[in-house]
Motif scaffolding. Structure first.
Motif, mmCIF file in Angstrom:
data_model
loop_
_atom_site.group_PDB
_atom_site.id
_atom_site.type_symbol
_atom_site.label_atom_id
_atom_site.label_comp_id
_atom_site.label_asym_id
_atom_site.label_seq_id
_atom_site.Cartn_x
_atom_site.Cartn_y
_atom_site.Cartn_z
ATOM 1 N N LEU A 102 2.434 -5.600 -2.201
ATOM 2 C CA LEU A 102 2.349 -5.239 -3.619
ATOM 3 C C LEU A 102 1.372 -6.150 -4.372
ATOM 4 O O LEU A 102 0.660 -5.699 -5.272
ATOM 5 N N HIS A 105 -1.959 -4.828 -3.419
ATOM 6 C CA HIS A 105 -2.168 -3.550 -4.086
ATOM 7 C C HIS A 105 -2.560 -3.745 -5.556
ATOM 8 O O HIS A 105 -3.403 -3.022 -6.082
ATOM 9 N N SER A 106 -1.964 -4.729 -6.193
ATOM 10 C CA SER A 106 -2.238 -4.954 -7.613
ATOM 11 C C SER A 106 -3.529 -5.739 -7.845
ATOM 12 O O SER A 106 -3.983 -5.861 -8.977
ATOM 13 N N ARG A 172 2.336 3.075 -4.977
ATOM 14 C CA ARG A 172 3.352 2.142 -4.475
ATOM 15 C C ARG A 172 4.055 2.729 -3.251
ATOM 16 O O ARG A 172 4.372 2.011 -2.306
#
Length: 193
Positions: A102, A105-106, A172
């Protein structure tokens, strides 16, 4: 100098340094790396330029310090995830891998990220993360949860490289599927007849 005086000065210096790094982050977020100047940083932080130069020689060093702080915050977060997850090494590793994916991903990358990831602090952080995952993998291998035909160090590299793909995923849910595939690859090796 008295101890209280030293502590007060050190707290002040820490607060000014944090304000400088926060100002740089806000400016980069709003205007990008190329627009960052020492004047803008000082103005946004609410300090004089002379004070800013006492802490950092140029805008690039401010960015490096800010990025190092961000990376350390990510590493601290991953350790907190591991420590707060109940269950065995498989549950802990899965929670850490989800958190790492995550984060990736961000922070999808690009020119700004490439510039920030050139400093020596990045190499140290990557080594720390690699060792962190290797320890969890070794614990799980010892418990018979993870494969033992591949060294934990190599499996840590596999996890990190696989999850770097999270930076390019669109959702997500896609990130969680990537973690599931990665975890599946860590399972015990199939028995041969």
């Amino acid at each position: 100098m008295p101890k209280l005086w030293n502590e007060t000065i050190e707290m002040h210096r820490s607060a000014v340094r944090s304000a400088i790094l926060d100002a740089a982050a806000a400016l980069v977020t709003g205007h990008g790396l190329s627009a960052l100047t020492m004047s803008q940083i000082a103005q946004t932080a609410g300090i004089g330029r002379a004070t800013l130069y006492k802490y950092f020689p140029d805008a690039e060093s401010v960015l490096d310090a800010w990025h190092e702080r961000q990376i350390q915050a990510h590493l601290d977060h991953l350790a907190q995830v591991r420590d707060s997850t109940r269950g065995g090494p498989d549950r802990k590793l899965e929670a850490v891998l989800k958190a790492y994916a995550l984060i990736r991903h961000s922070h999808p990358g690009g020119v700004q990220a490439a510039r920030l990831h050139q400093g020596p602090h990045v190499g140290r952080a990557q080594q720390h993360l690699h060792e962190f995952l290797s320890e969890l993998l070794a614990e799980g291998a010892g418990a018979g949860i993870f494969r033992t035909d591949v060294a934990p160090d190599e499996l840590a590299g596999y996890c990190l490289h696989a999850l770097d793909a999270a930076a390019g995923l669109s959702s997500r849910d896609a990130v969680m599927r990537l973690v599931t595939v990665t975890m599946t690859g860590l399972g015990p090796a199939p028995q041969t007849a």
